[in-house]
Write an enzyme that holds these catalytic residues in place. Structure first.
Site, PDB file in Angstrom:
ATOM      1  N   ASN A 147      31.353  70.412  98.573  1.00  7.68           N
ATOM      2  CA  ASN A 147      31.495  69.691  97.313  1.00  7.68           C
ATOM      3  C   ASN A 147      32.921  69.765  96.805  1.00  7.68           C
ATOM      4  O   ASN A 147      33.699  70.617  97.228  1.00  7.68           O
ATOM      5  CB  ASN A 147      30.532  70.266  96.266  1.00  7.68           C
ATOM      6  CG  ASN A 147      29.084  69.981  96.634  1.00  7.68           C
ATOM      7  OD1 ASN A 147      28.748  68.893  97.072  1.00  7.68           O
ATOM      8  ND2 ASN A 147      28.226  70.965  96.470  1.00  7.68           N
ATOM      9  N   CYS A 148      33.229  68.872  95.879  1.00  9.62           N
ATOM     10  CA  CYS A 148      34.541  68.777  95.261  1.00  9.62           C
ATOM     11  C   CYS A 148      35.005  70.151  94.784  1.00  9.62           C
ATOM     12  O   CYS A 148      34.192  70.885  94.214  1.00  9.62           O
ATOM     13  CB  CYS A 148      34.456  67.804  94.089  1.00  9.62           C
ATOM     14  SG  CYS A 148      36.028  67.454  93.316  1.00  9.62           S
ATOM     15  N   PRO A 149      36.215  70.527  95.039  1.00  7.25           N
ATOM     16  CA  PRO A 149      37.343  69.773  95.585  1.00  7.25           C
ATOM     17  C   PRO A 149      37.567  69.996  97.079  1.00  7.25           C
ATOM     18  O   PRO A 149      38.568  69.514  97.626  1.00  7.25           O
ATOM     19  CB  PRO A 149      38.521  70.327  94.797  1.00  7.25           C
ATOM     20  CG  PRO A 149      38.204  71.783  94.668  1.00  7.25           C
ATOM     21  CD  PRO A 149      36.681  71.813  94.481  1.00  7.25           C
TER      22      PRO A 149
ATOM     23  N   ASP B 207      29.348  64.622  99.768  1.00  6.03           N
ATOM     24  CA  ASP B 207      29.514  64.792  98.323  1.00  6.03           C
ATOM     25  C   ASP B 207      29.460  63.421  97.646  1.00  6.03           C
ATOM     26  O   ASP B 207      30.251  62.539  97.968  1.00  6.03           O
ATOM     27  CB  ASP B 207      30.860  65.464  98.040  1.00  6.03           C
ATOM     28  CG  ASP B 207      31.116  65.704  96.564  1.00  6.03           C
ATOM     29  OD1 ASP B 207      30.221  65.429  95.739  1.00  6.03           O
ATOM     30  OD2 ASP B 207      32.213  66.161  96.228  1.00  6.03           O
TER      31      ASP B 207
END
Length: 75
Positions: A13-15, A40
């Site tokens: 997932n981000c980042p 994501d």
């Protein structure tokens, strides 16, 4: 589409997808194409913004179910 390197960031997932993409592109030569696989849901907006901010070219993006595929040409 032809690509020079593939990066699988599925499950991250981000980042992390953007950070790993940035690192991979830094190791590539100008004009080479990176193929990125991600899951994501925020990746579409993240990769579009990343391309605008860095000057790398987002050649294409596709969505298949919950999976996303990006082709990015290094500037």
């Amino acid at each position: 589409m032809h690509f020079d390197r593939e990066l699988d960031v599925k499950g991250l997932n981000c980042p992390l997808p953007i950070l790993r993409t940035k690192k991979a592109l830094a190791e590539m030569s100008a004009g080479e194409v990176l193929h990125v696989l991600a899951t994501d849901p925020g990746a579409v907006k993240d990769f579009e913004a990343f391309a605008r901010q860095t000057g790398n070219e987002l050649l294409s993006r596709t969505e298949t179910g919950k999976s996303f595929e990006f082709f990015i040409r290094r500037k």
